[in-house]
Write a protein that holds these residues in place. Structure first.
Motif, PDB file in Angstrom:
ATOM      1  N   LEU A   1       0.827  -1.206   0.000  1.00 36.52           N
ATOM      2  CA  LEU A   1       0.000   0.000   0.000  1.00 36.52           C
ATOM      3  C   LEU A   1       0.863   1.258   0.000  1.00 36.52           C
ATOM      4  CD1 LEU A   1      -2.836  -1.012   2.487  1.00 36.52           C
ATOM      5  CD2 LEU A   1      -2.950  -0.887   0.004  1.00 36.52           C
ATOM      6  N   GLY A   2       1.987   1.218   0.724  1.00 34.01           N
ATOM      7  CA  GLY A   2       2.886   2.372   0.713  1.00 34.01           C
ATOM      8  C   GLY A   2       3.467   2.622  -0.667  1.00 34.01           C
ATOM      9  N   ALA A   3       3.884   1.538  -1.335  1.00 31.55           N
ATOM     10  CA  ALA A   3       4.413   1.693  -2.695  1.00 31.55           C
ATOM     11  C   ALA A   3       3.341   2.220  -3.642  1.00 31.55           C
ATOM     12  CB  ALA A   3       4.955   0.348  -3.193  1.00 31.55           C
ATOM     13  N   GLU A   4       2.120   1.707  -3.497  1.00 32.31           N
ATOM     14  CA  GLU A   4       1.024   2.184  -4.350  1.00 32.31           C
ATOM     15  C   GLU A   4       0.710   3.649  -4.063  1.00 32.31           C
ATOM     16  OE1 GLU A   4      -1.665   1.670  -7.403  1.00 32.31           O
ATOM     17  OE2 GLU A   4      -0.177   0.259  -6.628  1.00 32.31           O
ATOM     18  N   LEU A   5       0.760   4.029  -2.782  1.00 35.28           N
ATOM     19  CA  LEU A   5       0.498   5.423  -2.421  1.00 35.28           C
ATOM     20  C   LEU A   5       1.583   6.346  -2.972  1.00 35.28           C
ATOM     21  CD1 LEU A   5      -1.405   7.252  -0.834  1.00 35.28           C
ATOM     22  CD2 LEU A   5       0.007   6.882   1.179  1.00 35.28           C
ATOM     23  N   ILE A   6       2.839   5.898  -2.913  1.00 30.66           N
ATOM     24  CA  ILE A   6       3.929   6.703  -3.477  1.00 30.66           C
ATOM     25  C   ILE A   6       3.759   6.843  -4.985  1.00 30.66           C
ATOM     26  CG2 ILE A   6       6.416   6.714  -3.906  1.00 30.66           C
ATOM     27  CD1 ILE A   6       6.782   5.441  -1.158  1.00 30.66           C
TER      28      ILE A   6
ATOM     29  N   LEU B   1       0.852  15.042 -12.879  1.00 30.59           N
ATOM     30  CA  LEU B   1      -0.337  15.650 -13.478  1.00 30.59           C
ATOM     31  C   LEU B   1      -0.466  17.121 -13.092  1.00 30.59           C
ATOM     32  CD1 LEU B   1      -2.949  12.774 -13.031  1.00 30.59           C
ATOM     33  CD2 LEU B   1      -1.815  13.487 -15.131  1.00 30.59           C
ATOM     34  N   GLU B   2      -0.123  17.448 -11.841  1.00 35.89           N
ATOM     35  CA  GLU B   2      -0.185  18.851 -11.429  1.00 35.89           C
ATOM     36  C   GLU B   2       0.819  19.695 -12.212  1.00 35.89           C
ATOM     37  OE1 GLU B   2       0.435  18.877  -7.264  1.00 35.89           O
ATOM     38  OE2 GLU B   2      -1.608  18.212  -6.756  1.00 35.89           O
ATOM     39  N   GLN B   3       2.025  19.169 -12.386  1.00 37.34           N
ATOM     40  CA  GLN B   3       3.013  19.902 -13.179  1.00 37.34           C
ATOM     41  C   GLN B   3       2.554  20.064 -14.627  1.00 37.34           C
ATOM     42  OE1 GLN B   3       6.778  17.954 -12.776  1.00 37.34           O
ATOM     43  NE2 GLN B   3       7.007  18.462 -10.608  1.00 37.34           N
ATOM     44  N   THR B   4       1.980  18.994 -15.170  1.00 38.58           N
ATOM     45  CA  THR B   4       1.475  19.088 -16.547  1.00 38.58           C
ATOM     46  C   THR B   4       0.354  20.112 -16.647  1.00 38.58           C
ATOM     47  OG1 THR B   4       2.031  16.749 -16.841  1.00 38.58           O
ATOM     48  CG2 THR B   4       0.563  17.742 -18.457  1.00 38.58           C
TER      49      THR B   4
ATOM     50  N   SER C   1       1.054   9.311  -5.571  1.00 38.51           N
ATOM     51  CA  SER C   1       1.542  10.669  -5.298  1.00 38.51           C
ATOM     52  C   SER C   1       2.415  11.175  -6.444  1.00 38.51           C
ATOM     53  CB  SER C   1       2.330  10.678  -3.985  1.00 38.51           C
ATOM     54  OG  SER C   1       1.527  10.249  -2.906  1.00 38.51           O
ATOM     55  N   THR C   2       3.255  10.281  -6.972  1.00 36.76           N
ATOM     56  CA  THR C   2       4.098  10.670  -8.109  1.00 36.76           C
ATOM     57  C   THR C   2       3.251  11.026  -9.327  1.00 36.76           C
ATOM     58  OG1 THR C   2       5.815   9.181  -7.285  1.00 36.76           O
ATOM     59  CG2 THR C   2       6.007   9.927  -9.562  1.00 36.76           C
TER      60      THR C   2
END
Length: 349
Positions: free
Chosen positions: A140-145, A154-157, A148-149
């Motif tokens: 779940l931590g890997a999926e959350l990271i 998407l925010e930068q785009t 987030s990435t």
């Protein structure tokens, strides 16, 4: 004996026994045939010893096959009954395990603290959102990271797209404004007539005083001079261009000839140059060591000599002080032989 009539008398005992045995066999065969084929029997002309022997063998094989089939059927029935009983036991065990599992999970959930319940709820919600059937904290931590990435990307785009959109809108407005400025005035355009002549004269005077606000494009007054100056510079540079090309060609030829005339250095020359460099480096280090002895002296020769004399005088004073201290130590250790010890100390000094 089948050829004898039924009411024929048999006087031989062996023949009588054979006839009784054949009659018994035919009775068995008839019973078997009636059971297999009701209301049908062998014709009278087929009742002989060969037919009886074949029918007896067939009946025996059929009964053996029936017994085997019945045995297999009984075995299958017993096996099916055992399987059903086992399935019922398994269902009972499964229900018991499910009940025990639910009881354990319920007890664990009720024994959790508020933070633990919050964490468990968040973990379950995250597992549902990420479609993870068997969640664990590392996955779940890997999926959350990863999410987030992706969100940051998407925010930068989105920010880049907004910046590009703003730039395009600004350029579009500037282009529209430039097109409006460059658009020639319409020949049928006339200013509206005012009822008041005073206002009409004032507006016409304002338009004449500010021609840039009338909507027509007026080029700068020095545009012709700029064009003439630009053309003059272009002609001047065009005239100088062949000379520059000739210079570049000459320089390239000289460089190519110099590079072709000087052969590349050989390994022996490189080794000799390296030895020369090492010898010069050793000489430099020796000179640096010699110069290091004079470090701290002033660059003026007279001042350096004076400082050197001062240092020598200081050295003599320190030597005399050392001798006095040594003589005092010797006299203190040997008071009776002070004179001889002092002389010896002076000789040593």
């Amino acid at each position: 004996m089948a050829h004898l009539p039924p009411n024929a008398a048999i006087f031989s005992p062996s023949v009588a026994r054979a006839a009784a045995s054949a009659a018994k066999d035919w009775s068995y065969v008839d019973t078997w045939l009636q059971r297999k084929f009701p209301s049908r029997g062998p014709p009278p002309f087929e009742r002989n010893a060969d037919t009886l022997r074949v029918l007896l063998a067939l009946a025996s094989a059929n009964e053996a096959a029936d017994e085997e089939r019945a045995l297999v059927a009984r075995l299958e029935a017993e096996t099916l009954q055992q399987l059903r009983a086992h399935e019922e036991d398994d269902d009972g065990d499964t229900n018991a395990l499910q009940s025990a599992r639910e009881a354990i999970l319920t007890s664990l959930e009720t024994s959790l603290t508020r933070d633990g319940q919050t964490a468990l709820t968040a973990m379950a919600a995250l597992a549902l959102q990420t479609h993870t059937p068997l969640p664990n904290p590392p996955a779940l931590g890997a999926e959350l990271i990863s999410l987030s990435t992706q969100t940051a990307t998407l925010e930068q785009t989105t920010a880049r797209i907004q910046t590009l959109t703003t730039y395009l809108a600004r350029e579009a407005s500037a282009t529209a404004k430039l097109a409006t400025d460059l658009r020639p005035p319409s020949p049928h355009h006339h200013p509206p007539q005012e009822e008041d002549d005073t206002q009409s004269r004032s507006s016409s005077s304002k338009n004449n005083s500010n021609p840039e606000k009338t909507g027509s494009y007026h080029p700068p007054p020095n545009l012709a001079l700029q064009n003439l100056e630009t053309q003059r510079r272009i002609k001047l540079l065009s005239a100088r261009l062949p000379d520059q090309r000739d210079k570049v060609t000459t320089l390239a030829k000289s460089l190519s000839s110099s590079s072709s005339s000087s052969p590349p250095p050989s390994i022996s020359q490189i080794r000799q140059e390296e030895e020369t460099y090492l010898s010069l480096l050793a000489t430099k280090q020796a000179l640096d060591a010699q110069v290091q002895a004079f470090q701290g002296l002033p660059p003026d020769t007279e001042r350096a000599r004076q400082e050197l004399e001062g240092l020598r005088a200081e050295l003599r004073r320190m030597t005399a002080r050392r001798d006095e201290v040594f003589e005092g130590l010797v006299e203190r250790e040997t008071p009776r032989k002070g004179g001889g010890a002092g002389a010896a100390a002076r000789r040593l000094g």
